[in-house]
Motif scaffolding. Structure first.
Motif, short mmCIF file in Angstrom:
data_model
loop_
_atom_site.label_atom_id
_atom_site.label_comp_id
_atom_site.label_asym_id
_atom_site.label_seq_id
_atom_site.Cartn_x
_atom_site.Cartn_y
_atom_site.Cartn_z
N LYS A 1 -3.15 11.65 -11.97
CA LYS A 1 -3.86 10.59 -11.28
C LYS A 1 -3.50 9.21 -11.81
N LEU A 2 -2.34 9.08 -12.40
CA LEU A 2 -1.89 7.78 -12.89
C LEU A 2 -1.88 6.76 -11.75
N PRO A 3 -2.44 5.56 -11.97
CA PRO A 3 -2.51 4.55 -10.90
C PRO A 3 -1.17 3.86 -10.67
N LEU A 4 -0.25 4.60 -10.05
CA LEU A 4 1.11 4.09 -9.88
C LEU A 4 1.41 3.58 -8.47
N GLN A 5 0.42 3.71 -7.56
CA GLN A 5 0.72 3.40 -6.15
C GLN A 5 1.23 1.97 -5.96
N THR A 6 0.54 1.01 -6.57
CA THR A 6 0.91 -0.40 -6.38
C THR A 6 2.32 -0.68 -6.90
N ILE A 7 2.61 -0.17 -8.10
CA ILE A 7 3.92 -0.43 -8.72
C ILE A 7 5.03 0.26 -7.93
N MET A 8 4.78 1.52 -7.50
CA MET A 8 5.82 2.25 -6.76
C MET A 8 6.09 1.58 -5.42
N ARG A 9 5.04 1.04 -4.81
CA ARG A 9 5.23 0.33 -3.54
C ARG A 9 6.06 -0.95 -3.75
N LEU A 10 5.77 -1.66 -4.85
CA LEU A 10 6.54 -2.86 -5.19
C LEU A 10 8.01 -2.51 -5.37
N LEU A 11 8.28 -1.44 -6.10
CA LEU A 11 9.67 -1.03 -6.34
C LEU A 11 10.34 -0.60 -5.03
N GLN A 12 9.59 0.10 -4.21
CA GLN A 12 10.12 0.58 -2.94
C GLN A 12 10.57 -0.58 -2.04
N VAL A 13 9.80 -1.68 -2.08
CA VAL A 13 10.11 -2.83 -1.24
C VAL A 13 11.19 -3.72 -1.86
N LEU A 14 11.05 -4.02 -3.14
CA LEU A 14 11.89 -5.06 -3.75
C LEU A 14 13.24 -4.57 -4.28
N VAL A 15 13.31 -3.34 -4.79
CA VAL A 15 14.58 -2.88 -5.38
C VAL A 15 15.73 -2.93 -4.37
N GLY B 1 0.52 -7.92 2.62
CA GLY B 1 0.42 -6.87 3.64
C GLY B 1 1.20 -5.62 3.33
N LEU B 2 1.95 -5.64 2.24
CA LEU B 2 2.77 -4.48 1.91
C LEU B 2 2.18 -3.62 0.79
N LEU B 3 1.29 -4.21 -0.01
CA LEU B 3 0.70 -3.49 -1.14
C LEU B 3 -0.60 -2.80 -0.73
N PRO B 4 -1.03 -1.79 -1.48
CA PRO B 4 -2.34 -1.18 -1.22
C PRO B 4 -3.44 -2.23 -1.33
N VAL B 5 -4.60 -1.93 -0.78
CA VAL B 5 -5.74 -2.84 -0.85
C VAL B 5 -6.06 -3.12 -2.32
N PRO B 6 -6.23 -4.42 -2.69
CA PRO B 6 -6.50 -4.74 -4.11
C PRO B 6 -7.73 -4.00 -4.62
N HIS B 7 -7.61 -3.48 -5.81
CA HIS B 7 -8.72 -2.78 -6.44
C HIS B 7 -9.68 -3.82 -7.03
N PRO B 8 -10.96 -3.48 -7.18
CA PRO B 8 -11.89 -4.45 -7.79
C PRO B 8 -11.53 -4.69 -9.26
N ILE B 9 -11.72 -5.94 -9.70
CA ILE B 9 -11.43 -6.28 -11.11
C ILE B 9 -12.47 -5.62 -12.00
N LEU B 10 -12.00 -4.92 -13.00
CA LEU B 10 -12.89 -4.24 -13.95
C LEU B 10 -12.79 -4.90 -15.31
N ILE B 11 -13.90 -5.39 -15.82
CA ILE B 11 -13.94 -5.98 -17.17
C ILE B 11 -14.72 -5.05 -18.09
N ARG B 12 -14.13 -4.71 -19.19
CA ARG B 12 -14.83 -3.87 -20.17
C ARG B 12 -15.41 -4.78 -21.25
#
Length: 734
Positions: free
Chosen positions: A637-651, A680-691
């Motif tokens: 469940k690694l949160p890789l969707q955003t990064i993989m989408r970025l690579l898919q578009v930009l590389v 419009g190309l990235l997944p919907v932004p996730h809410p900011i989480l502050i610990r």
């Protein structure tokens, strides 16, 4: 000759006390006066002339004589406080009694049977309040009499404060009727006048504060415990019985925050002149942090009211609210914290203070107990004047195991600050001051400095590993607000991910995958919220895309795990794999020096409560990622969707430009990325989480242990607690 005779007479009195097997009556004034009436010994003399072995011998073999000595010394202090010490002889008696009690008290505390002695009205009785009949005659316990006398003496005209009587007047000011708020030691919070410096007053105040610290140090002789054990000495001193609580709190705070170690900046002036104010400031800040040692966190109090017995010092601190007061405090603390960083062309020409650890604890207390102060700190870029010295201290201490406590307190403060949005915003200010830290040269912002400083992970020692979570949490908390990372900082983040995502490291401990999740969250925050200004980071991600592909295809079957753990056996420590990252960080900042390990022969306090970091984070996320006991299934469940989408578009776009234009210069690629968009190309932004930092009994105990460990090590002239049976922490002598 007089001084030699004085010491000789004092030594004879000590020998008489240790050799007498019969109790000496309290009414034998000729005998007891030998200890204070006819001597002029310094505190160093008292420590030399009253050996530890002899104090213990009297305690064991002639307990009534030791009890009478303490009682008579306190009695003299009470008399001095009542009379106002109008004569030089009376002042000398008071000083002698202060020094004697400072010497003896630790040996009272180290014996459990003696600890209740000062809380009795007659020698040998139990602690006051244990019995209905203890206090029938209305007499105060000895400890209360001692503390009230010390408090009075701290505002004694012509002894510790400037007299307000008219010149030539024969009348003596009545110490019992004066308004001590008119005698506050220094201008600042709640007081506008700055009294003239008087080195004799500073010396006398310092001796009284030494005695106060010694009274409060009963805490050192109790084993560490997370239970809420109130220090009876501090509790009484900070309660309403002490009529000087407000002016004393104000005096201590103002003396610390108004102190300027550099003065007019004359080179080597500290080698030519004694600075009595510095010694006073050191003891003032130590007394202040001890009186503010409260188990209950103000962060849990919406109305800032202390829970349990009222601690007036905490109460006063929490109620400071004027902007000019906050500005005075922050500027003073920042000036002192920055002092050890000062660089001059003449070596050792500028005075360097050594009480920065106490200042860090005081800053922590201010932020924790007064949320308005915390908001003020973060309201402007002034917070960066505190951030830079903290990073300097952490960098300097990272390789020295004897200073692991300093690293912890610094990281705790950064964690507390990072829990507030404004801290991340302030980090975008350009960094131009060049502090002598051995980190790579870069051009960028304070955010870059914070991230590059995370070389502490790659070049610190083994005992810092429990802090890795906290260090990365700080970066996660600020990442949604960082507008433009430098290439050096971007590469640092990728290097850390590369180290933490190796199979052997991921599977070698159940919590190691947390670090990968934290770093991926940093990248996701920067891409989702600050893509436009972070072309350096995007370029670094594209260059190191194989790391993300490996994570996306990570196998967690038993055979893979077994193979990874076999590799771990060939690695001695966690830092073995990440230390290679250092080879990629070349030129260090000018004037820097590498962190040095602890020197042999130093006295080191190994703080018992430090080895494991207490649960610091309030995890307000619904996912169980950070608390998973069996992590391997969670790795899918690694949160890789955003990064993989970025690579898919930009590389493909970057590769096409390189081929079409024959580009080999990364500056051209960066220019392309700078003007690119992923709208419009990235997944919907996730809410900011502050610990956020969450106070608890474990951290309260850690702070108490660390604070007393620092005070123990800093008080070596005289060595108040040296060679006594301290139980709060372990003393390691090499």
């Amino acid at each position: 000759m007089g001084n030699v005779d004085s010491k000789l007479n004092f030594r004879k009195a000590v020998i008489q006390l240790t050799t007498k097997t019969q109790p000496v009556e309290a009414t034998d004034h000729a005998f007891w006066d030998q200890f204070w009436a006819d001597t002029a010994t310094t505190v160093q003399d008292v420590f030399a002339l009253v050996p530890a072995a002899e104090i213990r011998a009297v305690r064991e073999e002639s307990p009534s004589n030791l009890a009478t000595l303490c009682y008579k010394a306190v009695e003299k202090l009470v008399q001095g406080a009542e009379s106002g010490c109008p004569s030089e002889k009376e002042r000398q008696i008071v000083l002698n009694c202060i020094r004697l009690l400072t010497r003896i008290l630790p040996y009272i505390f180290e014996d459990a049977d003696w600890r209740g002695f000062f809380w009795s009205t007659v020698p040998g009785a139990g602690r006051a309040g244990q019995d209905e009949g203890d206090d029938d005659d209305g007499a105060r316990p000895l400890a209360e009499s001692l503390l009230l006398a010390v408090s009075d003496l701290l505002f004694c005209p012509d002894f510790t404060v400037q007299s307000h009587k008219r010149t030539g007047s024969d009348t003596v000011e009545d110490i019992q009727s004066i308004d001590s708020c008119e005698y506050i030691w220094e201008a600042g919070v709640g007081f506008a006048q700055s009294p003239p410096l008087n080195y004799t007053h500073d010396l006398n105040r310092t001796e009284l504060l030494k005695l106060l610290l010694t009274c409060f140090s009963e805490a050192m002789y109790l084993p560490p415990s997370a239970d809420n054990i109130l220090n009876p000495w501090v509790t009484f001193f900070c309660a309403t019985d002490n009529r000087h609580a407000l002016p004393l709190f104000t005096s201590l705070l103002n003396v610390v925050c108004a102190y300027d170690a550099v003065g007019y900046g004359i080179p080597y002036n500290h080698l030519m002149f004694s600075d009595y104010r510095e010694v006073l400031v050191e003891h003032a800040v130590q007394v202040l942090i001890v009186t503010l040692d409260l188990d209950h966190s103000a962060s849990a109090m919406e109305d800032l009211e202390p829970v349990g017995p009222d601690n007036l010092f905490v109460n006063y601190l929490s109620r400071i609210h004027r902007e000019e007061d906050f500005s005075f405090i922050l500027k003073g603390l920042a000036r002192l914290m920055t002092n050890p960083l000062i660089q001059t062309y003449l070596p050792n020409s500028a005075k360097k203070i050594r009480f920065h650890q106490e200042l860090l604890v005081l800053f922590w207390k201010l932020c924790d107990f007064n949320k308005k102060f915390l908001f003020f700190v973060l309201k402007s870029s002034d917070v960066l004047d505190v951030l830079v010295p903290i990073l300097f201290y952490l960098n300097d201490a990272r390789a020295d195991q004897s200073r692991v406590g300093l690293v912890h307190i610094g990281v705790f403060i950064l964690l507390l600050l990072s829990g507030e949005r404004n801290f991340g915003v302030r980090l975008n200010k350009p960094y131009s001051v060049r502090v002598p830290m051995d980190i790579p040269v870069f051009t960028g912002t304070h955010a870059d400095l914070l991230i590059i400083f995370h070389k502490i992970i790659t070049s610190g020692h083994q005992r810092l590993q429990p802090l890795f979570d906290c260090l990365l949490t700080i970066v996660v908390n600020v990442s949604p607000y960082l507008k433009s990372l430098s290439m050096v900082a971007a590469n640092k983040l990728l290097h850390l991910l590369e180290a933490f995502s190796t199979n052997w490291f991921l599977f070698s401990a159940s919590q190691n995958h947390h670090l990968v999740f934290f770093l991926l969250e940093v990248f996701n925050n920067l891409i989702q919220y600050q893509f436009d200004g972070n072309c350096n980071l995007v370029y670094a991600i594209i260059r190191k895309r194989n790391i993300f592909h490996q994570l996306a295809n990570l196998s967690s079957d038993p055979a893979t795990i077994h193979k990874a753990l076999q590799m771990k056996k060939r690695k001695k420590t966690t830092t073995a794999i990440i230390s290679r990252i250092n080879s990629q960080e070349t030129i260090s900042m000018e004037g820097s020096r590498p962190a040095v390990p602890a020197e042999p022969g130093t006295l080191k306090a190994s703080l018992v409560a430090i080895p494991g970091t207490p649960p610091l984070l309030e995890l307000s996320m619904h996912a169980c990622i950070l608390q998973s006991t069996f992590p391997y299934g969670m790795l899918s469940k690694l949160p890789l969707q955003t990064i993989m989408r970025l690579l898919q578009v930009l590389v493909p776009q970057v590769e096409k430009i390189c081929i079409d234009k024959g580009l080999t210069d990364e500056s051209e690629i960066l220019k392309f990325l700078q003007h690119g968009t992923l709208v419009g190309l990235l997944p919907v932004p996730h809410p900011i989480l502050i610990r956020k930092y969450q106070a608890n009994a474990g951290t309260a105990m850690w702070f108490r242990t660390y604070m007393w460990g620092v005070i123990y090590l800093r008080n070596v002239d005289p060595p108040i607690w040296y060679d006594t049976d301290v139980r709060l922490f372990e003393i390691q002598r090499i």
